[in-house]
Write a protein that holds these residues in place. Sequence first.
Motif, PDB file in Angstrom:
ATOM      1  N   ASP A  81      51.620  31.791  48.569  1.00 27.85           N
ATOM      2  CA  ASP A  81      53.016  31.710  48.997  1.00 27.85           C
ATOM      3  C   ASP A  81      53.515  33.134  49.236  1.00 27.85           C
ATOM      4  N   VAL A  82      54.635  33.267  49.940  1.00 32.51           N
ATOM      5  CA  VAL A  82      55.113  34.589  50.348  1.00 32.51           C
ATOM      6  C   VAL A  82      56.554  34.788  49.897  1.00 32.51           C
ATOM      7  N   TYR A  83      56.807  35.890  49.174  1.00 33.37           N
ATOM      8  CA  TYR A  83      58.162  36.282  48.779  1.00 33.37           C
ATOM      9  C   TYR A  83      58.498  37.561  49.515  1.00 33.37           C
ATOM     10  N   MET A  84      59.546  37.525  50.341  1.00 36.91           N
ATOM     11  CA  MET A  84      59.963  38.691  51.115  1.00 36.91           C
ATOM     12  C   MET A  84      61.257  39.241  50.541  1.00 36.91           C
ATOM     13  N   VAL A  85      61.226  40.498  50.135  1.00 37.08           N
ATOM     14  CA  VAL A  85      62.374  41.155  49.523  1.00 37.08           C
ATOM     15  C   VAL A  85      63.302  41.655  50.625  1.00 37.08           C
ATOM     16  N   ASN A  86      64.600  41.403  50.459  1.00 36.40           N
ATOM     17  CA  ASN A  86      65.572  41.819  51.468  1.00 36.40           C
ATOM     18  C   ASN A  86      66.530  42.858  50.912  1.00 36.40           C
ATOM     19  N   GLY A  87      67.076  43.643  51.823  1.00 34.68           N
ATOM     20  CA  GLY A  87      68.045  44.672  51.460  1.00 34.68           C
ATOM     21  C   GLY A  87      69.466  44.163  51.569  1.00 34.68           C
ATOM     22  N   SER A  88      70.368  45.037  51.970  1.00 32.78           N
ATOM     23  CA  SER A  88      71.781  44.692  52.094  1.00 32.78           C
ATOM     24  C   SER A  88      72.433  45.735  53.003  1.00 32.78           C
ATOM     25  N   THR A  89      73.741  45.849  52.886  1.00 32.88           N
ATOM     26  CA  THR A  89      74.471  46.909  53.582  1.00 32.88           C
ATOM     27  C   THR A  89      75.177  47.774  52.542  1.00 32.88           C
ATOM     28  N   LEU A  90      75.444  49.012  52.890  1.00 28.63           N
ATOM     29  CA  LEU A  90      76.113  49.909  51.940  1.00 28.63           C
ATOM     30  C   LEU A  90      77.509  49.414  51.595  1.00 28.63           C
ATOM     31  N   ASP A  91      78.243  48.887  52.580  1.00 28.50           N
ATOM     32  CA  ASP A  91      79.585  48.359  52.294  1.00 28.50           C
ATOM     33  C   ASP A  91      79.519  47.224  51.276  1.00 28.50           C
ATOM     34  N   VAL A 130      77.116  46.625  48.886  1.00 31.51           N
ATOM     35  CA  VAL A 130      76.759  47.055  47.534  1.00 31.51           C
ATOM     36  C   VAL A 130      77.818  47.961  46.917  1.00 31.51           C
ATOM     37  N   ARG A 131      78.673  48.563  47.744  1.00 31.62           N
ATOM     38  CA  ARG A 131      79.785  49.376  47.238  1.00 31.62           C
ATOM     39  C   ARG A 131      81.021  48.529  46.949  1.00 31.62           C
ATOM     40  N   GLY A 132      80.959  47.243  47.255  1.00 33.95           N
ATOM     41  CA  GLY A 132      82.076  46.345  47.009  1.00 33.95           C
ATOM     42  C   GLY A 132      83.153  46.389  48.066  1.00 33.95           C
ATOM     43  N   LYS A 133      82.893  47.004  49.212  1.00 32.07           N
ATOM     44  CA  LYS A 133      83.879  47.106  50.282  1.00 32.07           C
ATOM     45  C   LYS A 133      83.811  45.931  51.249  1.00 32.07           C
ATOM     46  N   ALA A 134      82.779  45.122  51.137  1.00 32.46           N
ATOM     47  CA  ALA A 134      82.621  43.960  52.010  1.00 32.46           C
ATOM     48  C   ALA A 134      81.759  42.929  51.291  1.00 32.46           C
ATOM     49  N   LYS A 135      81.848  41.686  51.755  1.00 32.34           N
ATOM     50  CA  LYS A 135      80.978  40.639  51.219  1.00 32.34           C
ATOM     51  C   LYS A 135      79.559  40.877  51.733  1.00 32.34           C
ATOM     52  N   PRO A 136      78.559  40.546  50.912  1.00 37.94           N
ATOM     53  CA  PRO A 136      77.188  40.663  51.416  1.00 37.94           C
ATOM     54  C   PRO A 136      76.990  39.694  52.583  1.00 37.94           C
ATOM     55  N   THR A 161      52.677  32.034  37.596  1.00 39.83           N
ATOM     56  CA  THR A 161      52.962  33.406  38.003  1.00 39.83           C
ATOM     57  C   THR A 161      54.465  33.641  38.094  1.00 39.83           C
ATOM     58  N   ASP A 162      54.927  34.657  37.404  1.00 44.17           N
ATOM     59  CA  ASP A 162      56.338  35.034  37.379  1.00 44.17           C
ATOM     60  C   ASP A 162      56.574  36.122  38.425  1.00 44.17           C
ATOM     61  N   LEU A 163      57.840  36.469  38.647  1.00 42.22           N
ATOM     62  CA  LEU A 163      58.194  37.391  39.714  1.00 42.22           C
ATOM     63  C   LEU A 163      59.156  38.452  39.198  1.00 42.22           C
ATOM     64  N   PHE A 164      58.849  39.715  39.481  1.00 46.92           N
ATOM     65  CA  PHE A 164      59.726  40.831  39.132  1.00 46.92           C
ATOM     66  C   PHE A 164      60.169  41.488  40.431  1.00 46.92           C
ATOM     67  N   VAL A 165      61.496  41.601  40.629  1.00 50.10           N
ATOM     68  CA  VAL A 165      62.050  42.172  41.856  1.00 50.10           C
ATOM     69  C   VAL A 165      62.778  43.460  41.503  1.00 50.10           C
ATOM     70  N   THR A 166      62.443  44.532  42.233  1.00 49.03           N
ATOM     71  CA  THR A 166      63.113  45.813  42.009  1.00 49.03           C
ATOM     72  C   THR A 166      64.217  45.979  43.047  1.00 49.03           C
ATOM     73  N   ASN A 167      65.334  46.516  42.611  1.00 48.47           N
ATOM     74  CA  ASN A 167      66.496  46.703  43.471  1.00 48.47           C
ATOM     75  C   ASN A 167      66.946  48.154  43.451  1.00 48.47           C
ATOM     76  N   ALA A 168      67.263  48.699  44.621  1.00 50.65           N
ATOM     77  CA  ALA A 168      67.785  50.056  44.709  1.00 50.65           C
ATOM     78  C   ALA A 168      69.221  50.085  44.196  1.00 50.65           C
ATOM     79  N   PHE A 169      69.988  49.050  44.519  1.00 48.95           N
ATOM     80  CA  PHE A 169      71.332  48.865  43.977  1.00 48.95           C
ATOM     81  C   PHE A 169      71.318  47.555  43.217  1.00 48.95           C
ATOM     82  N   GLY A 170      71.968  47.540  42.086  1.00 49.05           N
ATOM     83  CA  GLY A 170      71.927  46.351  41.243  1.00 49.05           C
ATOM     84  C   GLY A 170      70.750  46.471  40.288  1.00 49.05           C
ATOM     85  N   ARG A 171      70.702  45.568  39.349  1.00 51.51           N
ATOM     86  CA  ARG A 171      69.651  45.627  38.339  1.00 51.51           C
ATOM     87  C   ARG A 171      68.369  44.994  38.873  1.00 51.51           C
TER      88      ARG A 171
END
Length: 168
Positions: A74-84, A86-92, A139-149
């Motif tokens: 199976d395939v898990y694809m990690v996605n990013g976001s926008t700076l606005d 993650v800064r709380g200036k806009a909805k994801p 099999t468990d899954l660990f996801v790393t985030n640049a913003f957020g935990r």
Amino acid sequence: MSSIKLIFIATLVLAFASKAYVNDLRFHFADVTDSSGIGTYQHLSGNPRDKRYILEVMSGGVAIFDYDNDGLPDVYMVNGSTLDAVRGKAKPPQNAKSRLFHNLGKAKFEDVTDRAGVANFGQWGMGACAADYDNDGFTDLFVTNAFGRNVLYHNNGNGTFTDVTSKA
């Protein structure tokens, strides 16, 4: 026979043999992204028009693992976001979630992200690692985030995962 002549002859033999071999290869590649079901995934990494920070040009990771023990990867694809976002200036944006695609076989995949509970929505995902951390056979899954935990998802063995980050 001198060693230089021997090397030259060996090089010629290899060149002609490899040329004949390459000409006999019959590989054919076809774009099956849309027909596979994975074509619904859209990677998001910052503002599509203006990339000011290195984070916005980095891509998310992929984890390929058999989350349901059916013998198919199976395939898990990690996605990013926008700076606005993650800064709380806009909805994801709605597509700012990572995706889990269940392998149905025969090059077909189904998006089971919401049912499985592994969307990592609103975070800025960067990578993923899959392993059976508690030795229960799933099999468990660990996801790393640049913003957020970072998030540790425990595989419940029934097609769903539980966020056990705080507990772990």
